[in-house]
Design an enzyme around this catalytic site. Structure first.
Site, mmCIF file in Angstrom:
data_model
loop_
_atom_site.group_PDB
_atom_site.id
_atom_site.type_symbol
_atom_site.label_atom_id
_atom_site.label_comp_id
_atom_site.label_asym_id
_atom_site.label_seq_id
_atom_site.Cartn_x
_atom_site.Cartn_y
_atom_site.Cartn_z
ATOM 1 N NE ARG A 110 -2.726 1.565 -1.089
ATOM 2 C CZ ARG A 110 -3.201 1.129 -2.253
ATOM 3 N NH1 ARG A 110 -3.967 0.067 -2.329
ATOM 4 N NH2 ARG A 110 -2.886 1.770 -3.363
ATOM 5 C CE LYS A 145 -1.050 28.219 -4.453
ATOM 6 N NZ LYS A 145 -2.045 28.780 -5.385
ATOM 7 C CE LYS A 177 2.134 34.969 -3.895
ATOM 8 N NZ LYS A 177 2.392 34.338 -5.218
ATOM 9 C CD GLU A 212 1.477 38.212 -6.672
ATOM 10 O OE1 GLU A 212 1.568 36.974 -6.530
ATOM 11 O OE2 GLU A 212 0.738 38.924 -5.969
ATOM 12 C CG ASP A 233 -1.130 36.850 -9.371
ATOM 13 O OD1 ASP A 233 -1.096 35.653 -9.691
ATOM 14 O OD2 ASP A 233 -1.855 37.302 -8.467
#
Length: 308
Positions: A110, A145, A177, A212, A233
């Site tokens: 598994r 992510k 950002k 960004e 962005d």
């Protein structure tokens, strides 16, 4: 030692220690006090020959995790790969042949499949993204992510699919950002260019800086600070084209936001250098792989035992 056929040398693999650490934790989670089912049902001296088989087509990634799952469970298990990391396969293809003590093979099954299915899903999706931008010069890259604890494996899976990696962690590069800029400029009361220049003076010259922006009018103040990459962005296709022309080679141009299989080709044709997509890792579907015990091999081993 577990027998393994090596894959294409061009791929930079995760370190063996990283793979073993991740797989050992997964095995400990799955069988903290042993595999009671296999111990209760399977004779201790039973052997198994099994095949890892693809239930659907895709691109493979999983040599290291399958090998580690088997080896860390029982060093007597051998694994022979029929398909290497980064290679495409059809439904029904045998990806690997596993042979060893039946209890151990069933215990490791598994964990080996869980990891290989997820990594192969990432590789397969990345390959589709990369194929969509072929001939444009744009590079497809991942983001942070990733699944906590699996980043080193998932980013390797992106590379197996022909993609590239963005910064590995928060420690690798400066990436400002919108929220960073809001604090840096104190809500717009401090000039963006000077604020970025001051920030650059506080870091080593070897650290890459990316910023960004979400509007065309932010591009010039950012470029004036001498950044290495500017991220556009959630820009429209028209604004991406305008942004690329405005930057005019003074920095790398990265497109981010609204990046899907249906959109990435058009995004690439705007002339951007890099296209980043969190979808490569954060919401990918695991590929369907299975481990099939070869019944004939089991029956033959049982008959041989009976003649002894």
């Amino acid at each position: 030692m577990t027998a393994v056929q090596t894959s294409a040398p061009a791929l930079i693999r995760p370190s063996a220690s990283d793979v073993d650490r991740i797989v050992a934790a997964a095995l400990a989670e799955d069988a903290p006090w042993g595999d009671v089912t296999s111990q209760a049902l399977i004779p201790e001296d039973a052997r198994a020959e099994a095949r890892i088989v693809a239930r659907e087509p895709g691109t493979f990634c999983g040599e290291q995790v399958i090998e580690a799952a088997m080896r860390l469970t029982d060093f007597r298990i051998t694994v022979t790969f029929q398909v290497s990391d980064g290679e495409a396969f059809d439904a029904g293809a045998v990806l690997a042949v596993v042979d060893g003590p039946a209890r151990s093979v069933l215990t490791a099954e598994r964990v080996a499949l869980n990891l290989a299915q997820r990594l192969s899903g990432i590789t397969t999706l990345t390959r589709r993204f990369v194929d969509e931008v072929a001939g444009t010069g744009a590079r497809v890259v991942d983001t942070r992510k990733t699944t906590p604890g699996l980043r080193v494996l998932e980013r390797y899976a992106v590379r197996c699919g022909g993609g590239a990696n963005h910064r590995f962690s928060l420690s690798d590069a400066v990436m400002a950002k919108d929220n960073h800029l809001a604090v840096l400029t104190r809500g717009g009361t401090v000039g963006l260019t000077e604020a970025l220049r001051e920030a650059k003076r506080r870091i080593p010259h070897t650290v890459h800086v990316e910023v960004e922006v979400d509007r065309l009018d932010q591009i010039e103040p950012v470029l004036a600070a001498g950044v290495g990459t500017i991220m556009l962005d959630n820009f429209s296709l028209e604004d991406l084209e305008a942004g690329v022309k405005q930057v005019a080679g003074r920095a790398l141009v990265e497109a981010s936001g609204n990046v899907r299989l249906e959109t990435i080709g058009a995004i690439a044709r705007t002339g951007v250098d890099i296209i980043s997509s969190g979808a490569l890792t954060h919401s990918v579907r695991a590929l369907d792989l299975g481990l099939d015990i070869q019944i004939d091999a089991v029956a033959g081993a049982a008959a041989e035992d009976g003649r002894r």
